[in-house]
Design an enzyme around this catalytic site. Structure first.
Site, PDB file in Angstrom:
ATOM      1  N   TYR A 118      61.156 -43.742  33.988  1.00 59.35           N
ATOM      2  CA  TYR A 118      61.018 -45.102  33.441  1.00 59.35           C
ATOM      3  C   TYR A 118      60.046 -45.938  34.260  1.00 59.35           C
ATOM      4  O   TYR A 118      59.607 -46.996  33.814  1.00 59.35           O
ATOM      5  CB  TYR A 118      62.375 -45.806  33.434  1.00 59.35           C
ATOM      6  CG  TYR A 118      63.387 -45.210  32.491  1.00 59.35           C
ATOM      7  CD1 TYR A 118      62.982 -44.637  31.280  1.00 59.35           C
ATOM      8  CD2 TYR A 118      64.751 -45.224  32.783  1.00 59.35           C
ATOM      9  CE1 TYR A 118      63.905 -44.100  30.398  1.00 59.35           C
ATOM     10  CE2 TYR A 118      65.681 -44.692  31.901  1.00 59.35           C
ATOM     11  CZ  TYR A 118      65.263 -44.129  30.709  1.00 59.35           C
ATOM     12  OH  TYR A 118      66.174 -43.611  29.851  1.00 59.35           O
ATOM     13  N   ASP A 156      62.341 -42.677  18.008  1.00 53.89           N
ATOM     14  CA  ASP A 156      63.722 -42.999  18.363  1.00 53.89           C
ATOM     15  C   ASP A 156      64.297 -43.866  17.235  1.00 53.89           C
ATOM     16  O   ASP A 156      63.783 -44.954  16.963  1.00 53.89           O
ATOM     17  CB  ASP A 156      63.740 -43.760  19.699  1.00 53.89           C
ATOM     18  CG  ASP A 156      65.157 -44.020  20.206  1.00 53.89           C
ATOM     19  OD1 ASP A 156      65.958 -44.583  19.437  1.00 53.89           O
ATOM     20  OD2 ASP A 156      65.445 -43.684  21.363  1.00 53.89           O
ATOM     21  N   HIS A 166      62.079 -35.906  29.664  1.00 51.75           N
ATOM     22  CA  HIS A 166      61.788 -37.339  29.516  1.00 51.75           C
ATOM     23  C   HIS A 166      61.214 -37.823  30.849  1.00 51.75           C
ATOM     24  O   HIS A 166      61.804 -37.608  31.897  1.00 51.75           O
ATOM     25  CB  HIS A 166      63.067 -38.104  29.165  1.00 51.75           C
ATOM     26  CG  HIS A 166      62.810 -39.506  28.682  1.00 51.75           C
ATOM     27  ND1 HIS A 166      62.105 -40.433  29.412  1.00 51.75           N
ATOM     28  CD2 HIS A 166      63.147 -40.120  27.520  1.00 51.75           C
ATOM     29  CE1 HIS A 166      62.028 -41.558  28.714  1.00 51.75           C
ATOM     30  NE2 HIS A 166      62.644 -41.399  27.567  1.00 51.75           N
ATOM     31  N   GLU A 225      56.863 -42.340  22.979  1.00 54.36           N
ATOM     32  CA  GLU A 225      58.077 -42.784  22.310  1.00 54.36           C
ATOM     33  C   GLU A 225      57.892 -44.126  21.602  1.00 54.36           C
ATOM     34  O   GLU A 225      57.268 -45.049  22.140  1.00 54.36           O
ATOM     35  CB  GLU A 225      59.218 -42.886  23.344  1.00 54.36           C
ATOM     36  CG  GLU A 225      60.552 -43.223  22.718  1.00 54.36           C
ATOM     37  CD  GLU A 225      61.722 -43.064  23.682  1.00 54.36           C
ATOM     38  OE1 GLU A 225      61.547 -42.467  24.772  1.00 54.36           O
ATOM     39  OE2 GLU A 225      62.810 -43.541  23.338  1.00 54.36           O
ATOM     40  N   HIS A 275      64.635 -38.896  18.737  1.00 58.37           N
ATOM     41  CA  HIS A 275      65.816 -39.358  19.462  1.00 58.37           C
ATOM     42  C   HIS A 275      66.770 -39.934  18.425  1.00 58.37           C
ATOM     43  O   HIS A 275      66.424 -40.867  17.714  1.00 58.37           O
ATOM     44  CB  HIS A 275      65.456 -40.450  20.485  1.00 58.37           C
ATOM     45  CG  HIS A 275      64.829 -39.917  21.733  1.00 58.37           C
ATOM     46  ND1 HIS A 275      64.234 -40.727  22.670  1.00 58.37           N
ATOM     47  CD2 HIS A 275      64.728 -38.652  22.209  1.00 58.37           C
ATOM     48  CE1 HIS A 275      63.782 -39.976  23.675  1.00 58.37           C
ATOM     49  NE2 HIS A 275      64.066 -38.717  23.411  1.00 58.37           N
ATOM     50  N   HIS A 280      65.324 -47.364  18.319  1.00 49.76           N
ATOM     51  CA  HIS A 280      64.181 -48.220  18.667  1.00 49.76           C
ATOM     52  C   HIS A 280      63.419 -48.705  17.438  1.00 49.76           C
ATOM     53  O   HIS A 280      63.087 -49.896  17.362  1.00 49.76           O
ATOM     54  CB  HIS A 280      63.212 -47.477  19.598  1.00 49.76           C
ATOM     55  CG  HIS A 280      63.820 -47.097  20.902  1.00 49.76           C
ATOM     56  ND1 HIS A 280      63.144 -46.360  21.845  1.00 49.76           N
ATOM     57  CD2 HIS A 280      65.044 -47.337  21.428  1.00 49.76           C
ATOM     58  CE1 HIS A 280      63.937 -46.176  22.897  1.00 49.76           C
ATOM     59  NE2 HIS A 280      65.094 -46.743  22.663  1.00 49.76           N
ATOM     60  N   ARG A 322      64.597 -43.102  38.113  1.00 48.47           N
ATOM     61  CA  ARG A 322      64.292 -44.406  38.697  1.00 48.47           C
ATOM     62  C   ARG A 322      63.715 -44.305  40.116  1.00 48.47           C
ATOM     63  O   ARG A 322      63.817 -45.217  40.913  1.00 48.47           O
ATOM     64  CB  ARG A 322      65.541 -45.304  38.686  1.00 48.47           C
ATOM     65  CG  ARG A 322      65.956 -45.624  37.259  1.00 48.47           C
ATOM     66  CD  ARG A 322      67.137 -46.552  37.191  1.00 48.47           C
ATOM     67  NE  ARG A 322      67.724 -46.523  35.862  1.00 48.47           N
ATOM     68  CZ  ARG A 322      67.265 -47.201  34.813  1.00 48.47           C
ATOM     69  NH1 ARG A 322      66.196 -47.966  34.939  1.00 48.47           N
ATOM     70  NH2 ARG A 322      67.858 -47.123  33.649  1.00 48.47           N
ATOM     71  N   HIS A 332      71.842 -48.429  22.384  1.00 44.75           N
ATOM     72  CA  HIS A 332      72.237 -47.250  21.609  1.00 44.75           C
ATOM     73  C   HIS A 332      73.723 -47.294  21.260  1.00 44.75           C
ATOM     74  O   HIS A 332      74.533 -47.816  22.025  1.00 44.75           O
ATOM     75  CB  HIS A 332      71.949 -45.973  22.399  1.00 44.75           C
ATOM     76  CG  HIS A 332      70.506 -45.801  22.738  1.00 44.75           C
ATOM     77  ND1 HIS A 332      70.013 -44.681  23.359  1.00 44.75           N
ATOM     78  CD2 HIS A 332      69.428 -46.602  22.532  1.00 44.75           C
ATOM     79  CE1 HIS A 332      68.709 -44.805  23.536  1.00 44.75           C
ATOM     80  NE2 HIS A 332      68.337 -45.960  23.047  1.00 44.75           N
ATOM     81  N   ASP A 336      67.233 -53.001  22.645  1.00 44.71           N
ATOM     82  CA  ASP A 336      67.496 -51.557  22.675  1.00 44.71           C
ATOM     83  C   ASP A 336      68.907 -51.271  23.196  1.00 44.71           C
ATOM     84  O   ASP A 336      69.118 -51.250  24.398  1.00 44.71           O
ATOM     85  CB  ASP A 336      66.418 -50.923  23.580  1.00 44.71           C
ATOM     86  CG  ASP A 336      66.601 -49.429  23.727  1.00 44.71           C
ATOM     87  OD1 ASP A 336      67.351 -48.836  22.929  1.00 44.71           O
ATOM     88  OD2 ASP A 336      65.990 -48.856  24.648  1.00 44.71           O
ATOM     89  N   GLU A 347      70.987 -39.610  22.459  1.00 47.15           N
ATOM     90  CA  GLU A 347      71.055 -40.384  23.707  1.00 47.15           C
ATOM     91  C   GLU A 347      72.132 -41.443  23.514  1.00 47.15           C
ATOM     92  O   GLU A 347      71.952 -42.606  23.876  1.00 47.15           O
ATOM     93  CB  GLU A 347      69.720 -41.063  24.002  1.00 47.15           C
ATOM     94  CG  GLU A 347      68.571 -40.124  24.275  1.00 47.15           C
ATOM     95  CD  GLU A 347      67.270 -40.869  24.479  1.00 47.15           C
ATOM     96  OE1 GLU A 347      66.443 -40.434  25.281  1.00 47.15           O
ATOM     97  OE2 GLU A 347      67.066 -41.918  23.817  1.00 47.15           O
ATOM     98  N   HIS A 363      57.498 -43.316  27.698  1.00 49.81           N
ATOM     99  CA  HIS A 363      57.395 -44.689  27.192  1.00 49.81           C
ATOM    100  C   HIS A 363      55.945 -45.114  27.425  1.00 49.81           C
ATOM    101  O   HIS A 363      55.466 -45.034  28.567  1.00 49.81           O
ATOM    102  CB  HIS A 363      58.346 -45.615  27.942  1.00 49.81           C
ATOM    103  CG  HIS A 363      59.793 -45.283  27.723  1.00 49.81           C
ATOM    104  ND1 HIS A 363      60.824 -45.980  28.297  1.00 49.81           N
ATOM    105  CD2 HIS A 363      60.381 -44.308  26.976  1.00 49.81           C
ATOM    106  CE1 HIS A 363      61.981 -45.456  27.902  1.00 49.81           C
ATOM    107  NE2 HIS A 363      61.742 -44.432  27.117  1.00 49.81           N
TER     108      HIS A 363
HETATM  109 ZN   LIG Z   1      66.631 -46.706  23.887  1.00 45.88          ZN
HETATM  110 ZN   LIG Z   2      63.065 -43.026  26.151  1.00 45.67          ZN
END
Ligand SMILES: [Zn+2]
Ligand SMILES: [Zn+2]
Length: 300
Positions: free
Chosen positions: A75, A182, A72, A148, A219, A185, A42, A234, A232, A264, A112
């Site tokens: 974001y 994923d 990864h 992704e 994922h 997702h 972040r 998980h 989303d 994840e 992403h």
């Molecule tokens: Zn996710």
């Molecule tokens: Zn991701």
């Protein structure tokens, strides 16, 4: 990649205390592959990784049997932003991520695709493809960007296989593009694969639009939310709305034995990763266990 077949399963690991710590955590939990953020996910700017840290990481990987390592991307990167300044910043950040992957010998960088905000999906797709091309053009190396599949929250691009296929088709750097599927997702985005028949249909659609050969990372996440919720969240494997059968089908599917599968799932300590991996091992058939030389008490 590996000569001996094995269960390619691991989790996203923290790099707290140094990059090599992620490998230690992977060994502790019995991972054969794992995923990391190469810096805080972040923050735009991170201090450069020292040569010493790079060496320590590479030595830890070599001494382990964890292979491949997946990174990864941050974001914050949004190649589809309507703001030119944000797109520029995103391309610079993506180039930096690719550079770090090269230094660390990381073959796959999960990204992403982006959010178009107030543009059309088509405009978003075009901007993403252009951004990827610019970053790849200016980043020598072999790291593949794995786009992704997204859950479809907000204005995110990439919640359908078609959108990812279009990004790929528009790119001039196809060799360095792949996909990270994923499970949470795609389920949230409306793809059902919870039973044999729909499972096969989902993968044949993936193959027709994207191509199975482009699948570089999976994922592995169950979902707290229902099919098509576009949310989303998980969940622990088999404890969510996707359920055991889907994961049994996936993990016994020989087409994906060589694809790194990364958890994840929610965790407080490493114990949850171990727990999820045990659940998955419990879903393997006798044949799969023999083929992948998995030692575990329970057989499905
Ligand atoms: Zn996710
Ligand atoms: Zn991701």
């Amino acid at each position: 990649m590996q000569h001996q077949k094995k269960l390619l399963l691991g989790a996203h690991m923290s790099i707290e205390g140094g990059l090599h710590k992620a490998i230690e955590r992977g060994i502790e939990t019995g991972c054969t592959t794992l995923q990391i953020f190469t810096k805080s996910n972040r923050q735009w700017h991170a201090k450069a990784i020292s040569l010493e840290e790079i060496e320590k990481f590479k030595q830890a990987v070599t001494a382990s049997s964890i292979n491949p390592i997946v990174a990864h991307a941050s974001y914050l990167i949004n190649l589809a932003s309507p703001e030119e300044a944000t797109r520029k910043k995103s391309i610079i950040a993506l180039k930096k991520e690719l550079e770090v992957c090269s230094q660390l010998n990381i073959p796959y960088l999960v990204l992403h695709p982006g959010s178009h905000v107030n543009q059309t999906t088509k405009e978003g797709v075009a901007l993403i493809s252009q951004g990827l091309d610019q970053a790849l053009q200016e980043s020598p190396g072999t790291t593949i960007i794995a786009l992704e599949t997204m859950a479809g929250q907000g204005s995110s691009v990439g919640s359908t296989f078609e959108e990812l296929a279009e990004i790929y088709q528009l790119s001039e750097h196809k060799k360095r593009l792949g996909v990270c599927l994923d499970t949470c997702h795609i389920f949230s985005a409306g793809y059902d694969f919870t039973e044999k028949k729909v499972y096969e249909a989902m993968w044949s659609e993936f193959d027709k639009t994207i191509g199975l050969e482009r699948l570089k990372v999976i994922h592995v996440n169950d979902s707290k939310k229902e099919l098509g919720s576009r949310v989303d969240r998980h969940e622990t494997i088999t404890k969510g709305k996707i359920g055991a059968e889907a994961f049994a089908l996936l993990f016994n599917d020989a087409r994906f034995f060589d694809v790194p599968k990364i958890l994840e799932t929610p965790k407080v300590t490493l114990a949850e990763d171990i727990y999820n991996m045990e659940i998955i091992k419990g879903l393997l058939t006798k044949e799969t266990k023999e083929l992948l030389k998995v030692k575990s008490e329970k057989a499905a």
